[in-house]
Scaffold this motif. Sequence first.
Motif, PDB file in Angstrom:
ATOM      1  N   GLU A 102      -4.415   9.259   9.460  1.00 19.24           N
ATOM      2  CA  GLU A 102      -5.104   9.203   8.162  1.00 19.24           C
ATOM      3  C   GLU A 102      -4.592   8.031   7.342  1.00 19.24           C
ATOM      4  O   GLU A 102      -5.369   7.321   6.705  1.00 19.24           O
ATOM      5  CB  GLU A 102      -4.874  10.499   7.371  1.00 19.24           C
ATOM      6  CG  GLU A 102      -5.752  11.651   7.837  1.00 19.24           C
ATOM      7  CD  GLU A 102      -5.293  12.999   7.286  1.00 19.24           C
ATOM      8  OE1 GLU A 102      -4.398  13.043   6.403  1.00 19.24           O
ATOM      9  OE2 GLU A 102      -5.818  14.018   7.774  1.00 19.24           O
ATOM     10  N   TYR A 103      -3.282   7.818   7.359  1.00 16.54           N
ATOM     11  CA  TYR A 103      -2.704   6.748   6.547  1.00 16.54           C
ATOM     12  C   TYR A 103      -3.240   5.375   6.960  1.00 16.54           C
ATOM     13  O   TYR A 103      -3.706   4.611   6.115  1.00 16.54           O
ATOM     14  CB  TYR A 103      -1.165   6.766   6.621  1.00 16.54           C
ATOM     15  CG  TYR A 103      -0.571   5.606   5.852  1.00 16.54           C
ATOM     16  CD1 TYR A 103      -0.514   5.639   4.465  1.00 16.54           C
ATOM     17  CD2 TYR A 103      -0.148   4.457   6.506  1.00 16.54           C
ATOM     18  CE1 TYR A 103      -0.035   4.553   3.744  1.00 16.54           C
ATOM     19  CE2 TYR A 103       0.337   3.371   5.795  1.00 16.54           C
ATOM     20  CZ  TYR A 103       0.389   3.428   4.425  1.00 16.54           C
ATOM     21  OH  TYR A 103       0.845   2.350   3.723  1.00 16.54           O
ATOM     22  N   VAL A 104      -3.196   5.065   8.259  1.00 18.53           N
ATOM     23  CA  VAL A 104      -3.647   3.727   8.658  1.00 18.53           C
ATOM     24  C   VAL A 104      -5.174   3.647   8.734  1.00 18.53           C
ATOM     25  O   VAL A 104      -5.727   2.548   8.722  1.00 18.53           O
ATOM     26  CB  VAL A 104      -3.015   3.215   9.991  1.00 18.53           C
ATOM     27  CG1 VAL A 104      -1.510   3.152   9.888  1.00 18.53           C
ATOM     28  CG2 VAL A 104      -3.454   4.040  11.171  1.00 18.53           C
ATOM     29  N   GLY A 105      -5.835   4.800   8.810  1.00 19.36           N
ATOM     30  CA  GLY A 105      -7.296   4.784   8.862  1.00 19.36           C
ATOM     31  C   GLY A 105      -7.815   4.601  10.275  1.00 19.36           C
ATOM     32  O   GLY A 105      -8.733   3.821  10.513  1.00 19.36           O
ATOM     33  N   ALA A 106      -7.187   5.323  11.212  1.00 18.18           N
ATOM     34  CA  ALA A 106      -7.642   5.289  12.608  1.00 18.18           C
ATOM     35  C   ALA A 106      -8.007   6.708  13.028  1.00 18.18           C
ATOM     36  O   ALA A 106      -7.591   7.680  12.402  1.00 18.18           O
ATOM     37  CB  ALA A 106      -6.548   4.738  13.519  1.00 18.18           C
ATOM     38  N   LYS A 107      -8.774   6.816  14.113  1.00  8.76           N
ATOM     39  CA  LYS A 107      -9.231   8.150  14.533  1.00  8.76           C
ATOM     40  C   LYS A 107      -8.094   8.949  15.185  1.00  8.76           C
ATOM     41  O   LYS A 107      -7.972  10.141  14.937  1.00  8.76           O
ATOM     42  CB  LYS A 107     -10.402   7.978  15.512  1.00  8.76           C
ATOM     43  CG  LYS A 107     -11.163   9.258  15.772  1.00  8.76           C
ATOM     44  CD  LYS A 107     -12.520   8.980  16.402  1.00  8.76           C
ATOM     45  CE  LYS A 107     -13.175  10.285  16.827  1.00  8.76           C
ATOM     46  NZ  LYS A 107     -14.254  10.074  17.802  1.00  8.76           N
ATOM     47  N   HIS A 108      -7.312   8.307  16.023  1.00  5.27           N
ATOM     48  CA  HIS A 108      -6.262   9.030  16.759  1.00  5.27           C
ATOM     49  C   HIS A 108      -4.907   8.340  16.605  1.00  5.27           C
ATOM     50  O   HIS A 108      -4.837   7.111  16.585  1.00  5.27           O
ATOM     51  CB  HIS A 108      -6.557   9.056  18.257  1.00  5.27           C
ATOM     52  CG  HIS A 108      -7.890   9.590  18.615  1.00  5.27           C
ATOM     53  ND1 HIS A 108      -8.175  10.938  18.625  1.00  5.27           N
ATOM     54  CD2 HIS A 108      -9.030   8.953  18.986  1.00  5.27           C
ATOM     55  CE1 HIS A 108      -9.436  11.112  18.984  1.00  5.27           C
ATOM     56  NE2 HIS A 108      -9.991   9.931  19.211  1.00  5.27           N
ATOM     57  N   ALA A 109      -3.850   9.167  16.584  1.00  7.56           N
ATOM     58  CA  ALA A 109      -2.488   8.645  16.671  1.00  7.56           C
ATOM     59  C   ALA A 109      -1.741   9.525  17.670  1.00  7.56           C
ATOM     60  O   ALA A 109      -1.819  10.749  17.597  1.00  7.56           O
ATOM     61  CB  ALA A 109      -1.800   8.687  15.304  1.00  7.56           C
ATOM     62  N   VAL A 110      -1.070   8.879  18.616  1.00  8.43           N
ATOM     63  CA  VAL A 110      -0.314   9.607  19.641  1.00  8.43           C
ATOM     64  C   VAL A 110       1.148   9.224  19.489  1.00  8.43           C
ATOM     65  O   VAL A 110       1.517   8.055  19.668  1.00  8.43           O
ATOM     66  CB  VAL A 110      -0.825   9.263  21.063  1.00  8.43           C
ATOM     67  CG1 VAL A 110      -0.088  10.106  22.105  1.00  8.43           C
ATOM     68  CG2 VAL A 110      -2.332   9.453  21.165  1.00  8.43           C
ATOM     69  N   ALA A 111       1.994  10.218  19.151  1.00  5.38           N
ATOM     70  CA  ALA A 111       3.402   9.939  18.853  1.00  5.38           C
ATOM     71  C   ALA A 111       4.205   9.811  20.143  1.00  5.38           C
ATOM     72  O   ALA A 111       4.039  10.601  21.068  1.00  5.38           O
ATOM     73  CB  ALA A 111       3.977  11.052  17.988  1.00  5.38           C
ATOM     74  N   MET A 112       5.079   8.823  20.172  1.00 11.92           N
ATOM     75  CA  MET A 112       5.901   8.584  21.365  1.00 11.92           C
ATOM     76  C   MET A 112       7.360   8.391  20.949  1.00 11.92           C
ATOM     77  O   MET A 112       7.679   8.351  19.764  1.00 11.92           O
ATOM     78  CB  MET A 112       5.405   7.351  22.102  1.00 11.92           C
ATOM     79  CG  MET A 112       3.933   7.484  22.424  1.00 11.92           C
ATOM     80  SD  MET A 112       3.470   6.847  23.991  1.00 11.92           S
ATOM     81  CE  MET A 112       1.686   6.904  23.755  1.00 11.92           C
ATOM     82  N   ASN A 113       8.219   8.256  21.968  1.00  8.51           N
ATOM     83  CA  ASN A 113       9.642   8.126  21.634  1.00  8.51           C
ATOM     84  C   ASN A 113      10.066   6.682  21.368  1.00  8.51           C
ATOM     85  O   ASN A 113      11.214   6.427  21.051  1.00  8.51           O
ATOM     86  CB  ASN A 113      10.519   8.796  22.698  1.00  8.51           C
ATOM     87  CG  ASN A 113      10.248   8.280  24.086  1.00  8.51           C
ATOM     88  OD1 ASN A 113       9.665   7.218  24.258  1.00  8.51           O
ATOM     89  ND2 ASN A 113      10.667   9.034  25.091  1.00  8.51           N
ATOM     90  N   SER A 114       9.141   5.733  21.493  1.00 10.14           N
ATOM     91  CA  SER A 114       9.423   4.346  21.082  1.00 10.14           C
ATOM     92  C   SER A 114       8.116   3.563  21.035  1.00 10.14           C
ATOM     93  O   SER A 114       7.095   3.997  21.581  1.00 10.14           O
ATOM     94  CB  SER A 114      10.392   3.658  22.056  1.00 10.14           C
ATOM     95  OG  SER A 114       9.746   3.394  23.286  1.00 10.14           O
ATOM     96  N   CYS A 115       8.192   2.404  20.412  1.00 10.73           N
ATOM     97  CA  CYS A 115       7.055   1.483  20.435  1.00 10.73           C
ATOM     98  C   CYS A 115       6.881   0.918  21.838  1.00 10.73           C
ATOM     99  O   CYS A 115       5.760   0.682  22.288  1.00 10.73           O
ATOM    100  CB  CYS A 115       7.287   0.371  19.424  1.00 10.73           C
ATOM    101  SG  CYS A 115       5.983  -0.868  19.355  1.00 10.73           S
ATOM    102  N   THR A 116       7.997   0.710  22.519  1.00 12.92           N
ATOM    103  CA  THR A 116       7.929   0.207  23.893  1.00 12.92           C
ATOM    104  C   THR A 116       7.104   1.156  24.760  1.00 12.92           C
ATOM    105  O   THR A 116       6.241   0.722  25.530  1.00 12.92           O
ATOM    106  CB  THR A 116       9.355   0.065  24.473  1.00 12.92           C
ATOM    107  OG1 THR A 116      10.113  -0.769  23.592  1.00 12.92           O
ATOM    108  CG2 THR A 116       9.338  -0.534  25.860  1.00 12.92           C
ATOM    109  N   ALA A 117       7.354   2.468  24.600  1.00 10.97           N
ATOM    110  CA  ALA A 117       6.571   3.468  25.338  1.00 10.97           C
ATOM    111  C   ALA A 117       5.095   3.358  24.967  1.00 10.97           C
ATOM    112  O   ALA A 117       4.216   3.403  25.843  1.00 10.97           O
ATOM    113  CB  ALA A 117       7.099   4.867  25.031  1.00 10.97           C
ATOM    114  N   ALA A 118       4.806   3.205  23.675  1.00  6.96           N
ATOM    115  CA  ALA A 118       3.413   3.122  23.228  1.00  6.96           C
ATOM    116  C   ALA A 118       2.734   1.870  23.798  1.00  6.96           C
ATOM    117  O   ALA A 118       1.584   1.924  24.250  1.00  6.96           O
ATOM    118  CB  ALA A 118       3.353   3.111  21.701  1.00  6.96           C
ATOM    119  N   LEU A 119       3.464   0.735  23.801  1.00  8.59           N
ATOM    120  CA  LEU A 119       2.897  -0.497  24.361  1.00  8.59           C
ATOM    121  C   LEU A 119       2.625  -0.337  25.859  1.00  8.59           C
ATOM    122  O   LEU A 119       1.594  -0.779  26.372  1.00  8.59           O
ATOM    123  CB  LEU A 119       3.865  -1.668  24.140  1.00  8.59           C
ATOM    124  CG  LEU A 119       3.995  -2.173  22.707  1.00  8.59           C
ATOM    125  CD1 LEU A 119       5.242  -3.060  22.568  1.00  8.59           C
ATOM    126  CD2 LEU A 119       2.743  -2.946  22.288  1.00  8.59           C
TER     127      LEU A 119
END
Length: 392
Positions: free
Chosen positions: A50-67
């Motif tokens: 909601e804050y950034v204005g995107a439909k989905h956010a998937v939480a991970m244990n690092s940005c490296t994991a997300a990338l």
Amino acid sequence: MSSFAIRDTFIPYNLPDISEEEVTAAADTVRSRWLAKGPRTLQFEKEFAEYVGAKHAVAMNSCTAALHVALLTQNLQPGDEVITTPMTFASSANTIVHAGGVPVFADIDYTTGCIDPAEIEKKITPRTRGIVPVHYSGQVCDLDRIYEIADRHGLFVSEDAAHALCSRYKGRLIGNRLHDTASYSFYATKNLATGDGGMLVTDKDEIAQRARVLSGQGMSQNAWNRYAKGGKWRYDICEFGYKYNMFDLQAALGLTQLHRLEEMQQARLKIAELYQREFAGIDACDPPVVPDYAEHCWHLYVLRIRPELLTIDRDRFIEELNARNVGTSVHFIPVHTMSIYQKTFGLKEGDYPMAEKHFERLISLPLYPSLPLEDAQYVVDAVRDIVETYHR
Ligand SMILES: *Cc1c(COP(=O)(O)O)cnc(C)c1O
């Protein structure tokens, strides 16, 4: 003789902004006994999207994991190339290798330190599949041009937004109306800190769905809830997934930091304004220039010095700051100068002249919400003293 007096205590380069609210949120989570991924992680995902204005956010244990996961959802084939910048932390490029691709670097725009769209175009080949632009220091890449290049060549865009929470492009927060994905970092030094942590954001249902599975061991969805009353014990492994999920202790910190984000940003902005004003008046300093299209979130304050006006180089400048009790850092040593990249991809010094010129001049100065303005002024005075002492 200069009137500069060295202070007694060291100004650290970075300090996470932790209030009693974070302490309470962490303690409450520990007392609840729900330490692993659970309700707080889901709430953090919801509020972050909601804050950034995107439909989905998937939480991970690092940005490296997300990338990494963002790239896995693009199904790279051996030999597929992904274009990124040398002026970044290694994980932006390492994850391209982890996902089975070949990292190809494109030089930076010297003004912003971000990848130069014209250089991206030069690096496109029939094997190019995507672009990993990095919103360096909180500066914003020229996204309209990058998205246009991606559309023209059928490429994906996986933004490394580790520095860019609260940065805006043409009035919109990074993450709002993405091409494909953006990945954020909550590492201890970042604008929102959970110790370690990251978030993958997308508007695309298929990417979000697959990212959830890939970051949760490849288990079919909702497996995190299998120990609750009525929870289903049967699950399937439908992908060779990773243990990349966030857990509730991190999310408890993340939620509190998210609620305090605007207040923390205001404090960053005041310090950045002081630095911008003061360094503009010192001839051997090159303060950051923010393009008209952007709002900088001041994750880093990257000051460039002009060694041609000085009798010392950047490395010595850092030692002089340290001797005056000012902590600093360098973001970043260009990735193409790292030994494994040189050995594996035949890269060498001289390949990316803008990134190298930037690297040789840059110093990241202390900038964090709890830094008192008097201390920021002291940092300016220390820089001025060094410039006066070592001026040609
Ligand atoms: C910090 C950082 C990362 C990695 O973030 P982690 O959460 O530590 O994995 C990636 N890219 C950039 C540009 C960073 O500064």
